[in-house]
Enzyme design. Structure first.
Site, mmCIF file in Angstrom:
data_model
loop_
_atom_site.group_PDB
_atom_site.id
_atom_site.type_symbol
_atom_site.label_atom_id
_atom_site.label_comp_id
_atom_site.label_asym_id
_atom_site.label_seq_id
_atom_site.Cartn_x
_atom_site.Cartn_y
_atom_site.Cartn_z
ATOM 1 N N PHE A 152 0.807 -1.225 0.000
ATOM 2 C CA PHE A 152 0.000 0.000 0.000
ATOM 3 C C PHE A 152 0.839 1.274 0.000
ATOM 4 O O PHE A 152 0.319 2.367 0.199
ATOM 5 C CB PHE A 152 -0.952 0.000 1.203
ATOM 6 N N GLU A 155 4.364 6.282 -3.856
ATOM 7 C CA GLU A 155 5.636 6.812 -4.344
ATOM 8 C C GLU A 155 5.837 8.193 -3.731
ATOM 9 O O GLU A 155 4.888 8.940 -3.528
ATOM 10 C CB GLU A 155 5.632 6.885 -5.864
ATOM 11 N N CYS A 260 -0.379 3.186 -10.833
ATOM 12 C CA CYS A 260 -1.323 2.250 -10.208
ATOM 13 C C CYS A 260 -2.796 2.581 -10.336
ATOM 14 O O CYS A 260 -3.564 1.741 -10.784
ATOM 15 C CB CYS A 260 -0.916 2.016 -8.764
HETATM 16 N N1 LIG Z 1 4.722 1.749 -7.661
HETATM 17 C C1 LIG Z 1 3.988 1.745 -6.574
HETATM 18 O O1 LIG Z 1 3.893 2.740 -5.870
HETATM 19 C C2 LIG Z 1 3.223 0.527 -6.141
HETATM 20 C C3 LIG Z 1 3.173 -0.602 -6.954
HETATM 21 N N2 LIG Z 1 2.467 -1.706 -6.552
HETATM 22 C C4 LIG Z 1 2.462 -2.904 -7.373
HETATM 23 O O2 LIG Z 1 3.723 -3.548 -7.215
HETATM 24 C C5 LIG Z 1 4.150 -4.158 -8.434
HETATM 25 C C6 LIG Z 1 5.499 -3.608 -8.844
HETATM 26 O O3 LIG Z 1 5.368 -2.245 -9.121
HETATM 27 P P1 LIG Z 1 6.635 -1.292 -9.316
HETATM 28 O O4 LIG Z 1 7.590 -1.508 -8.201
HETATM 29 O O5 LIG Z 1 6.103 0.066 -9.556
HETATM 30 O O6 LIG Z 1 7.241 -1.912 -10.653
HETATM 31 P P2 LIG Z 1 8.503 -1.461 -11.518
HETATM 32 O O7 LIG Z 1 8.099 -1.574 -12.923
HETATM 33 O O8 LIG Z 1 9.032 -0.173 -10.980
HETATM 34 O O9 LIG Z 1 9.594 -2.583 -11.192
HETATM 35 C C7 LIG Z 1 9.488 -3.918 -11.562
HETATM 36 C C8 LIG Z 1 10.885 -4.525 -11.605
HETATM 37 O O10 LIG Z 1 10.787 -5.928 -11.807
HETATM 38 C C9 LIG Z 1 11.874 -6.338 -12.623
HETATM 39 N N3 LIG Z 1 11.576 -7.669 -13.199
HETATM 40 C C10 LIG Z 1 10.689 -7.979 -14.181
HETATM 41 N N4 LIG Z 1 10.704 -9.314 -14.400
HETATM 42 C C11 LIG Z 1 11.590 -9.851 -13.537
HETATM 43 C C12 LIG Z 1 12.026 -11.179 -13.264
HETATM 44 N N5 LIG Z 1 11.544 -12.228 -13.918
HETATM 45 N N6 LIG Z 1 12.954 -11.348 -12.298
HETATM 46 C C13 LIG Z 1 13.468 -10.303 -11.621
HETATM 47 N N7 LIG Z 1 13.085 -9.029 -11.833
HETATM 48 C C14 LIG Z 1 12.151 -8.808 -12.774
HETATM 49 C C15 LIG Z 1 12.003 -5.216 -13.626
HETATM 50 O O11 LIG Z 1 13.270 -5.209 -14.244
HETATM 51 C C16 LIG Z 1 11.767 -3.994 -12.731
HETATM 52 O O12 LIG Z 1 12.977 -3.513 -12.194
HETATM 53 C C17 LIG Z 1 3.019 -3.883 -9.439
HETATM 54 O O13 LIG Z 1 2.136 -4.964 -9.421
HETATM 55 C C18 LIG Z 1 2.338 -2.650 -8.868
HETATM 56 O O14 LIG Z 1 0.977 -2.578 -9.232
HETATM 57 C C19 LIG Z 1 1.824 -1.760 -5.350
HETATM 58 C C20 LIG Z 1 1.862 -0.681 -4.499
HETATM 59 C C21 LIG Z 1 2.577 0.539 -4.820
HETATM 60 O O1 LIG Z 2 -0.932 0.733 -5.658
HETATM 61 C C1 LIG Z 2 -0.181 1.674 -5.726
HETATM 62 O O2 LIG Z 2 0.718 1.788 -6.539
HETATM 63 C C2 LIG Z 2 -0.321 2.835 -4.816
HETATM 64 O O3 LIG Z 2 -1.169 3.804 -5.472
HETATM 65 C C3 LIG Z 2 -1.340 5.013 -4.746
HETATM 66 O O4 LIG Z 2 -0.084 5.660 -4.529
HETATM 67 P P1 LIG Z 2 0.623 6.578 -5.641
HETATM 68 O O5 LIG Z 2 0.078 6.267 -6.985
HETATM 69 O O6 LIG Z 2 2.077 6.461 -5.409
HETATM 70 O O7 LIG Z 2 0.254 8.080 -5.291
HETATM 71 P P2 LIG Z 2 -0.982 8.836 -4.622
HETATM 72 O O8 LIG Z 2 -0.451 9.748 -3.595
HETATM 73 O O9 LIG Z 2 -2.048 7.925 -4.216
HETATM 74 O O10 LIG Z 2 -1.489 9.724 -5.837
HETATM 75 C C4 LIG Z 2 -2.017 9.130 -7.007
HETATM 76 C C5 LIG Z 2 -2.565 10.199 -7.916
HETATM 77 O O11 LIG Z 2 -3.736 10.774 -7.355
HETATM 78 C C6 LIG Z 2 -3.637 12.193 -7.367
HETATM 79 N N1 LIG Z 2 -4.374 12.724 -6.196
HETATM 80 C C7 LIG Z 2 -4.165 12.230 -4.962
HETATM 81 C C8 LIG Z 2 -4.876 12.697 -3.880
HETATM 82 C C9 LIG Z 2 -5.824 13.701 -4.055
HETATM 83 O O12 LIG Z 2 -6.507 14.163 -3.117
HETATM 84 N N2 LIG Z 2 -6.014 14.187 -5.307
HETATM 85 C C10 LIG Z 2 -5.324 13.728 -6.389
HETATM 86 O O13 LIG Z 2 -5.546 14.208 -7.519
HETATM 87 C C11 LIG Z 2 -2.148 12.476 -7.314
HETATM 88 O O14 LIG Z 2 -1.863 13.750 -7.838
HETATM 89 C C12 LIG Z 2 -1.608 11.362 -8.181
HETATM 90 O O15 LIG Z 2 -1.660 11.725 -9.537
HETATM 91 C C13 LIG Z 2 -1.953 4.684 -3.372
HETATM 92 O O16 LIG Z 2 -2.087 5.891 -2.614
HETATM 93 C C14 LIG Z 2 -1.089 3.690 -2.623
HETATM 94 O O17 LIG Z 2 -1.714 3.346 -1.390
HETATM 95 C C15 LIG Z 2 -0.917 2.438 -3.475
HETATM 96 O O18 LIG Z 2 -0.058 1.520 -2.827
#
Ligand SMILES: NC(=O)C1=CN([C@@H]2O[C@H](COP(=O)(O)OP(=O)(O)OC[C@H]3O[C@@H](n4cnc5c(N)ncnc54)[C@H](O)[C@@H]3O)[C@@H](O)[C@H]2O)C=CC1
Ligand SMILES: O=C(O)[C@H]1O[C@H](OP(=O)(O)OP(=O)(O)OC[C@H]2O[C@@H](n3ccc(=O)[nH]c3=O)[C@H](O)[C@@H]2O)[C@H](O)[C@@H](O)[C@@H]1O
Length: 442
Positions: A152, A155, A260
């Site tokens: 959860f 970024e 996301c």
């Molecule tokens: N970015 C976020 O804030 C959040 C993301 N998520 C979820 O977490 C997951 C990951 O998201 P991100 O970290 O943003 O992804 P990302 O795209 O930033 O990173 C994924 C990484 O996995 C690596 N990778 C791909 N295939 C691989 C393999 N077979 N073995 C080893 N490494 C491999 C890639 O090279 C890359 O570095 C997604 O499902 C996303 O929806 C959940 C909560 C927050």
């Molecule tokens: O699954 C995920 O990747 C994550 O997605 C969001 O996190 P994130 O996308 O990093 O950023 P947020 O702070 O949630 O903002 C998302 C978007 O909503 C917009 N936003 C947020 C809050 C608000 O009041 N209004 C609004 O327009 C932000 O500008 C941004 O474009 C969720 O907040 C995380 O809990 C979750 O883990």
């Protein structure tokens, strides 16, 4: 505990570093060799406040390692955390090819009993699929347990969110697996909610979809406020006093972006469709957001009879402040449309310019500071609410811009600040501030 984290993106790397910080023995695996080489030298592949410092600290402590060789990473692991991407497919569903590839490599290389934890956001039923792929391909006679553990973090505040999150969700019906994962997370001291795997998978999508719904809801209210002359910020504050509603995620703006909310809302519509449920509410949330992302263009068109040939300073490119992530950023949509209108776009972002160059139209010109962008422009837009923009001396716009007009997509300033600065100011869901002899567009 010996932990392998597969995937070193925003989630995998932050998780690995934070687990190392609480003294687990962590190895992070990624297929991207360049990333691995950089991380071994303490260079983070992503911009995330506080991450690099903690990374270096734990590399030096000896409990954080990196490899691009899966067999090496899995050798001693008691827990393997899957944190690879699950990007959006053209039909909106989640692409599970990276998850499947990891499951196959686990099957191929594990040599002892292990718990496999899916942290990536995956559709309901995916952990069953992971378990099956592993069982079908397993090379050694070992016991592999699979659990869901959605993430959860946000970024830009990922480290704080990991140490101070609201909850940790563990999806498994196996008591022993649950208690090992509870032990792993125990040092964080956060509330742990245990449930079955399907519910755990659903909690993640439902949470993101609900937050996206709050944003689209307030954006609709904002658009109505503009027409009625009300102030959406006061409306959100007034609503937020009610504990049942809460003030969080009621900031009107130019819609949600990022890696996301857009993909997860689409995926949940697909998941619902898979069981013949038409998720009408969520479809509207998506539709509202698509319109909201281009609202500044409509405002510009309403303000200028002929915007063609004008130069605009675009302040902020990342989808939100404190990140270099450009995935689904509103700046992409806006830059494309402004260029189509025949305008020149001079863009600035404190961190995301390098990533932006791969996403924005090639006609966009990049500046090294907001001052540099503003001094070459006729008027300005704020797309991302970075602190440095919020702290900007608005009075300077009179000097730097040909016309002191600011379109603020993130309500960075109070109406009083704009009035005192002597600029024309158009924000979201609030009355416009006009200079003498001009009529408000609202
Ligand atoms: N970015 C976020 O804030 C959040 C993301 N998520 C979820 O977490 C997951 C990951 O998201 P991100 O970290 O943003 O992804 P990302 O795209 O930033 O990173 C994924 C990484 O996995 C690596 N990778 C791909 N295939 C691989 C393999 N077979 N073995 C080893 N490494 C491999 C890639 O090279 C890359 O570095 C997604 O499902 C996303 O929806 C959940 C909560 C927050
Ligand atoms: O699954 C995920 O990747 C994550 O997605 C969001 O996190 P994130 O996308 O990093 O950023 P947020 O702070 O949630 O903002 C998302 C978007 O909503 C917009 N936003 C947020 C809050 C608000 O009041 N209004 C609004 O327009 C932000 O500008 C941004 O474009 C969720 O907040 C995380 O809990 C979750 O883990």
């Amino acid at each position: 505990m010996k932990i392998a984290v597969v995937g070193t993106g925003y989630v995998g790397l932050v998780t690995g570093v934070c687990l190392a910080e609480v003294n687990h023995d962590v190895i992070c695996i990624d297929t991207d060799l360049q990333k691995i080489k950089n991380m071994e030298q303490g260079i983070s592949p992503i911009y995330e406040p506080g991450l690099e410092e903690l990374m270096v600290k734990n590399i030096n402590k000896g409990n954080l390692k990196f490899t691009n060789i899966h067999v090496e990473g899995f050798k001693n692991a008691e827990v393997i955390i899957i944190a690879v991407g699950t990007p959006q497919m053209p039909d909106g569903s989640a692409n599970l090819q990276y998850i499947e590839a990891v499951a196959k490599s686990i099957a191929e290389y594990v040599t002892k009993d292990v718990i496999v934890v899916t942290k990536s956001t995956v559709p309901v039923g995916t952990n069953d699929f992971v378990r099956q792929v592993i069982l079908d391909n397993l090379k050694c006679d070992v016991n592999v347990k699979v659990a869901s553990n959605p993430e959860f973090l946000r970024e830009g505040s990922a480290i704080v969110d990991t140490f101070q999150g609201d909850r940790i969700v563990i999806g498994t019906q196996d008591e022993e697996t649950a208690s090992i994962l509870e032990m792993m997370y125990e040092p964080f001291g956060l509330p742990i909610f245990k449930t079955d795997i399907y519910s755990s998978e659903m909690i993640k999508y439902a949470s993101n979809a609900f937050l996206a719904t709050k944003i689209s809801f307030i954006n609709e209210v904002s658009n109505i406020c503009e027409k009625l002359g009300a102030n959406v910020e006061d409306v959100a504050n007034g609503m937020g006093f009610d504990n049942r509603i809460g003030r969080a995620f009621l900031n009107a703006g130019i819609g949600y972006g990022g890696s996301c909310f857009p993909k997860d809302t689409h995926a949940l519509v697909q998941i619902a469709g898979g069981v013949h449920h038409d998720f009408e509410l969520l479809k509207s949330v998506i539709e509202v957001n698509n319109k909201q992302q281009r609202l500044l263009v409509d405002k510009i068109k309403a303000r200028f009879e002929n915007p063609e040939g004008k130069t605009v300073a675009m302040l902020g490119l990342a989808f939100k402040p404190n990140t270099d992530d450009m995935r689904e950023a509103a700046s992409s949509v806006l830059a494309r449309e402004l260029i189509q209108l025949g305008m020149k776009v001079i863009a600035y972002d404190p961190i995301a310019i390098e990533n932006a160059k791969t996403q924005l139209p090639q006609q966009v010109i990049y500046a090294n500071s907001s001052e540099e962008a503003l001094k070459q422009s006729d008027f300005a837009l704020i797309v991302t609410e970075w602190d440095e923009f919020k702290q900007m001396d608005l009075g300077k716009l009179q000097e730097w811009l040909t016309e002191p007009i600011l379109f603020d997509g993130r309500n960075c300033f109070t109406l009083e600040q704009a009035k005192n600065a002597g600029i024309e100011y158009h924000s979201m869901g609030r009355p416009s501030i006009m200079l003498e002899n001009k009529v408000s567009i609202n």
